[in-house]
Design an enzyme around this catalytic site. Structure first.
Site, short mmCIF file in Angstrom:
data_model
loop_
_atom_site.label_atom_id
_atom_site.label_comp_id
_atom_site.label_asym_id
_atom_site.label_seq_id
_atom_site.Cartn_x
_atom_site.Cartn_y
_atom_site.Cartn_z
N ASP A 128 0.79 -1.37 -0.20
CA ASP A 128 0.05 0.12 -0.16
C ASP A 128 0.63 1.32 0.15
O ASP A 128 0.37 2.52 -0.69
CB ASP A 128 -0.98 0.16 1.11
CG ASP A 128 -2.23 -0.93 0.90
OD1 ASP A 128 -2.16 -1.61 0.28
OD2 ASP A 128 -3.19 -0.63 1.67
N CYS A 136 0.73 -8.13 4.77
CA CYS A 136 0.46 -6.82 4.75
C CYS A 136 -1.12 -6.62 4.50
O CYS A 136 -1.97 -7.65 4.67
CB CYS A 136 1.03 -6.09 3.44
SG CYS A 136 2.94 -5.93 3.97
N ASP A 137 -1.46 -5.18 4.20
CA ASP A 137 -2.95 -5.11 4.40
C ASP A 137 -4.17 -5.90 4.27
O ASP A 137 -4.92 -6.16 4.81
CB ASP A 137 -3.03 -3.60 4.07
CG ASP A 137 -2.29 -2.44 4.52
OD1 ASP A 137 -1.05 -2.96 4.76
OD2 ASP A 137 -2.32 -1.32 4.75
N LYS A 138 -4.05 -6.15 3.02
CA LYS A 138 -5.22 -6.82 2.22
C LYS A 138 -5.13 -8.33 2.22
O LYS A 138 -5.93 -9.02 1.81
CB LYS A 138 -5.72 -6.30 0.79
CG LYS A 138 -5.74 -4.62 0.67
CD LYS A 138 -6.68 -4.25 1.77
CE LYS A 138 -6.41 -2.77 2.08
NZ LYS A 138 -5.07 -2.21 2.47
N CYS A 147 5.32 -2.24 8.31
CA CYS A 147 5.78 -1.40 8.92
C CYS A 147 5.44 -1.20 10.31
O CYS A 147 4.60 -1.70 10.90
CB CYS A 147 5.09 0.07 8.02
SG CYS A 147 5.41 0.27 6.29
N GLU A 149 -6.83 4.82 -0.01
CA GLU A 149 -6.17 5.28 1.21
C GLU A 149 -5.83 6.64 0.84
O GLU A 149 -5.33 6.90 -0.09
CB GLU A 149 -5.25 4.34 1.79
CG GLU A 149 -5.74 2.87 2.48
CD GLU A 149 -4.49 2.31 2.91
OE1 GLU A 149 -4.73 1.30 3.72
OE2 GLU A 149 -3.32 2.66 2.82
N SER A 189 -5.39 4.95 5.63
CA SER A 189 -4.28 4.12 6.17
C SER A 189 -4.38 3.98 7.68
O SER A 189 -4.78 4.83 8.34
CB SER A 189 -2.87 4.64 5.74
OG SER A 189 -1.89 3.92 6.24
#
Length: 551
Positions: free
Chosen positions: A78, A119-121, A192, A442, A468
């Site tokens: 992202d 990570c995110d998704k 992160c 985002e 985010s």
């Protein structure tokens, strides 16, 4: 075993021949077939170290008596996709990942899966696939990266890059200092450092019981992470023998546990989208009302980057998610005793964990009586909107300002950079929702620029897009209905007064109903932004963010 469909019987000679071609031995043919769905990618910092973790998972599977098979899934970073058209692909990739994992596991009749993600998704996408398949599955989140440092200053991804740009724009940082900061903000492999979406979802995965204890916070480059990867490989073989499936683990109770933990942590607003989507896939009734109900009962007891200088390393050293469970178990009545992939109950984890209550505060000594996240409603968001209260300066309870309307993130960024946006403004970014974007981008770049320019308490930003996990400031996202669905956010005009009342959980457009109705009559829906490819298909099939943006 499910894999008997491709390996047992005279008529499966062709199937066995092809399996032998992959290197499976005769002994291996008798064992449970375990897939390792790996989102390894050299494009994504949170995933570059997964080749090593694949090996440890593989060793664990074979030590436990299984036969492993690694296959890949897509992964979008992202941060790299941020601020341009690439971000449109991030949220749609969640459902694409679920499709990929479901397809490979079903086509090859695998008995179980280890889902290696970060990570995110990717994490929610893999969990959604696990629920669709409902075969034994265990998740290994690949861990957070080390904290950055530069000249005795602690750096993280957000403060070292996005917010640094804002400081450079107002003369608080030189160009050479900006470049030095960006080189040191992300020192190596891992997600992160702060409680952004990737780490929020790792924590909630552990709370739900889909990963082993301490998996969420164990550092990407640590021996602890390697051991957890090995132990997960061992454990999945036993889970196949026990027939312990995701539907046994992801229940209404475990999902509400995840919501409670999310509120105590002050996690990413994206977690609301993903928990709703996971619940939808599981066939469990969880709605925004659950978040709204629990948010009035749960205080925030942890504050991590981007809202403080503490990172996932500090949370891990303070006891990790087991420490969180120890702190809240039996103290929040709604937090249930459930069991996860480890075979341990939340009660057993609570009773056998250590916690540092300097970092993970007790409920009678919270960071704030507010939860980390909240659902707002009002004439501007009748179907709900979300805000990360933990990212708002405590002095801001109510914000009222004049709207400055932009129909894309890019236009808003130009306005912020050129000082068109000033104190007292409410930046309104429309047509960035799941359907209108399409893809629900985002808005980390504009929110970070606002904070970096010292306007974090003086400028609000609202959008039908999303934020985010690294966002902080007065930022309201997921406004539903979105503009592309005829939502009132698409009828706002420059100069309109918008009021955000956090104690009342309200967001209001201070315009009379008669004027709103007149604007609605005059409204002409813009042409779709995408007419071909995955984004056009996504726009046609995606539902509201208030339902988790499921397709």
């Amino acid at each position: 075993m499910k894999s008997d469909n491709v390996k047992v019987g005279i008529n499966k000679a062709p199937h066995r021949a092809l399996l032998y071609a992959t290197g499976v031995s005769k002994e291996g043919m008798k064992k449970p077939f375990i897939g390792i769905a790996s989102s390894f990618s050299e494009l994504v910092p949170g995933h570059v170290h997964m080749r090593e973790l694949e090996r440890f998972i593989e060793k664990g599977i074979h030590s436990g008596g299984g036969q492993s098979f690694i296959f890949g899934t897509p992964a979008v970073c992202d941060g790299i996709a941020m601020g341009h058209s690439g971000m449109k692909y991030s949220l749609p990739s969640r459902d694409l990942i679920a499709d990929c994992v479901e397809t490979v596991a079903s086509a090859h009749q695998l008995d179980g899966l280890v889902l290696l993600t970060n990570c995110d998704k990717i994490t929610p996408g893999m969990i959604m696939a696990a629920l669709r398949l409902d075969i034994p599955c265990i998740v290994v989140t690949a861990g957070p990266m080390m904290d950055g440092h530069c000249k005795h200053k602690k750096l993280m991804f957000i403060n070292g890059t996005f917010e640094a740009i804002g400081k450079y724009r107002i003369g608080e940082m030189t160009e050479s200092e900006l470049y030095e900061s960006e080189e040191n903000a992300c020192p190596g492999a891992g997600s992160c450092q702060g409680l952004y979406t990737a780490n929020t979802m790792a924590c909630l995965t552990e709370i739900m019981g889909m990963s082993l204890p301490l998996c969420a916070t164990a550092a990407a480059v640590s021996a602890k992470k390697r051991r957890i990867a090995f132990e997960s490989g061992m454990r999945i073989v036993d889970m196949v023998k026990e027939n312990l499936k995701p539907s046994n683990i992801i229940t209404r109770e475990s999902l509400r546990n995840a919501i409670i933990a999310d509120l105590t942590l002050g996690g990413s607003t994206n977690s609301i989208l993903h928990l709703l989507a996971i619940a939808h896939t599981a066939g469990v009734k969880i709605t925004l009302e659950d978040f709204e109900e629990l948010s009035h009962k749960v205080p925030q007891i942890i504050k991590l980057d981007p809202s403080s200088d503490l990172t996932m390393f500090d949370l891990d050293n303070a006891g990790g998610i087991p420490g969180v469970i120890r702190t809240i178990y039996n103290k929040i009545p709604e937090f249930s005793n459930t069991k996860g992939v480890s075979g341990l109950s939340t009660e057993e984890i609570a009773n056998n964990s250590w916690v540092d209550n300097e970092v993970i505060r007790t409920l009678d000594n919270p960071i704030t009586s507010n939860p980390g996240l909240a659902v707002l409603r009002g004439n501007l968001a009748p179907d709900g909107a979300v805000i990360k209260i933990s990212g708002v300066d405590p002095s801001v309870k109510v914000f009222e300002g004049k709207a400055k309307v932009y129909t894309s993130e890019e236009d808003a960024m130009k306005a912020i950079e050129t000082d068109e946006v000033r104190a007292g403004d409410v930046v309104v970014i429309t047509y960035e929702g799941p359907k209108g974007g399409p893809g629900m981008k985002e808005m980390l770049a504009p929110t970070s620029l606002i904070v970096g320019k010292g306007l974090g308490k003086d400028v609000a930003l609202i959008t039908d897009g999303r934020f985010s996990g690294g966002t902080r400031g007065i930022c309201v996202g997921h406004i539903c209905p979105e503009a592309a669905d005829g939502g009132i956010i698409g009828l706002i005009r420059n100069g309109d007064i918008i009021k955000i009342d956090l104690p009342a959980r309200n967001i209001t457009l201070d315009v009379s109903e008669d004027i709103i109705e007149q604007r609605r009559k005059e409204f002409i829906m813009p042409e779709p932004k995408e007419r071909k490819g995955i984004l056009a298909k996504y726009a046609r099939s995606v539902k509201s963010a208030s339902l988790g943006a499921v397709t």
